[in-house]
Write an enzyme that holds these catalytic residues in place. Sequence first.
Site, PDB file in Angstrom:
ATOM      1  CB  SER A 129     -57.631   2.145  -8.346  1.00 43.79           C
ATOM      2  OG  SER A 129     -56.895   1.864  -9.297  1.00 43.79           O
ATOM      3  CB  THR A 140     -51.472  -7.408  -7.733  1.00 42.86           C
ATOM      4  OG1 THR A 140     -52.497  -6.010  -8.475  1.00 42.86           O
ATOM      5  CG2 THR A 140     -51.339  -8.969  -8.833  1.00 42.86           C
ATOM      6  CB  THR A 171     -38.775  19.010  -8.180  1.00 43.21           C
ATOM      7  OG1 THR A 171     -38.177  18.782  -9.444  1.00 43.21           O
ATOM      8  CG2 THR A 171     -38.792  17.348  -7.257  1.00 43.21           C
ATOM      9  CD  GLN A 172     -43.285  19.513 -14.012  1.00 36.89           C
ATOM     10  OE1 GLN A 172     -43.202  18.254 -14.938  1.00 36.89           O
ATOM     11  NE2 GLN A 172     -44.920  19.785 -13.937  1.00 36.89           N
ATOM     12  CB  CYS A 173     -36.845  16.115 -10.548  1.00 37.90           C
ATOM     13  SG  CYS A 173     -36.610  17.038 -12.456  1.00 37.90           S
ATOM     14  CG  ASP A 180     -51.639   0.637  -9.560  1.00 41.78           C
ATOM     15  OD1 ASP A 180     -50.448   0.065  -9.482  1.00 41.78           O
ATOM     16  OD2 ASP A 180     -51.981  -0.137  -9.747  1.00 41.78           O
TER      17      ASP A 180
END
Length: 346
Positions: A61, A15, A279-281, A92
């Site tokens: 992406s 961007t 961890t997902q945290c 991103d």
Amino acid sequence: MANKPKILLVYTGGTIGMIKDYKTGALRAFDFNQIQEKIPELQHLDCDISTISFESPIDSSNMNPAYYVKIAEIIEENYINFDGFVVLTGSDTMSYTSSAISFMFENLQKPVIFTGSQLPIGDLRTDAKENLITSIEIACARVNNKPVIREVGLYFEYKLYRANRTTKINAEQFEAFASMNYPPLAESGVHLHFNHHLLFQNEAKENQLIFRKNLIDDIVILKLFPGITKKVVEAILNIDNLKGVILETYGSGNALTETWFINLLEEIIQKGVEVVNVTQCAGGSVILGLYETSTDLKRIGIINGRDITTETAVAKMMYLLGENLSQEDFKYYFEKPLRGEISSEI
């Protein structure tokens, strides 16, 4: 008087490199060779800026390891001639890209600062100018004629982070990134303040730079969720030529204790596939064995990702797989901080 710092600006896409044609309303690519004319404030930085742009700018992406190598090669080829580097990429995937670059340069002695923006550089309310100007100022910063920053950083919205500690947390706010497990390296307000005690300490000499570009991308992220089935896990773990798994578990490294799940993981570990527990945290750390739900994972030899981010776990795994290590050495080096990406002790 000391020579002006020489900074190389590397534009890959994203961007930040777009400018609006106010007659048509369309966005077009910005010519970074005209950067001094378009952003005259840069002349106050008292440095010499050169630019290199990808021939065909890529959307973040579409970022992949081949582009990581291309970015790293540009830096390597120009390393001797410049005092610092500012790399512009799409936000991103910036945490993935900058983390990978941090592993690709061993004994880095100069700043490599990644930045971008949420709005195009030509937009009326853009965040691009501030991010770009301050990133260049950070890349120029010196004490006793030595760079203040000698690592890969990511600058966004008044904060410089260690790149391999970052995660993109917001697609709309200018404060797009966070570093949940490590404080900012610098903060920009009325003054640019460096937290010197947090900076990566690298005592190697400049001529000891080692460029690592053999990245192996035969890996997968397996994110657990309540109700995940044996069929799904089997399909993922049986991918042809799979070499590494980033296992995103709950909380402090917890996973289902179903026999089929533990057995599937144990089988692929015994086949030589590297499995890392993260961890997902957003913040916090894996602590294997803290709860009964992670004792089996510890028993079968899963690698403890501790407080590493998923983005950096991917980058570190690609890098270490490319070093052709034994399984024992892979585990040792993954659990050891190499570029400040993981805490020594939790």
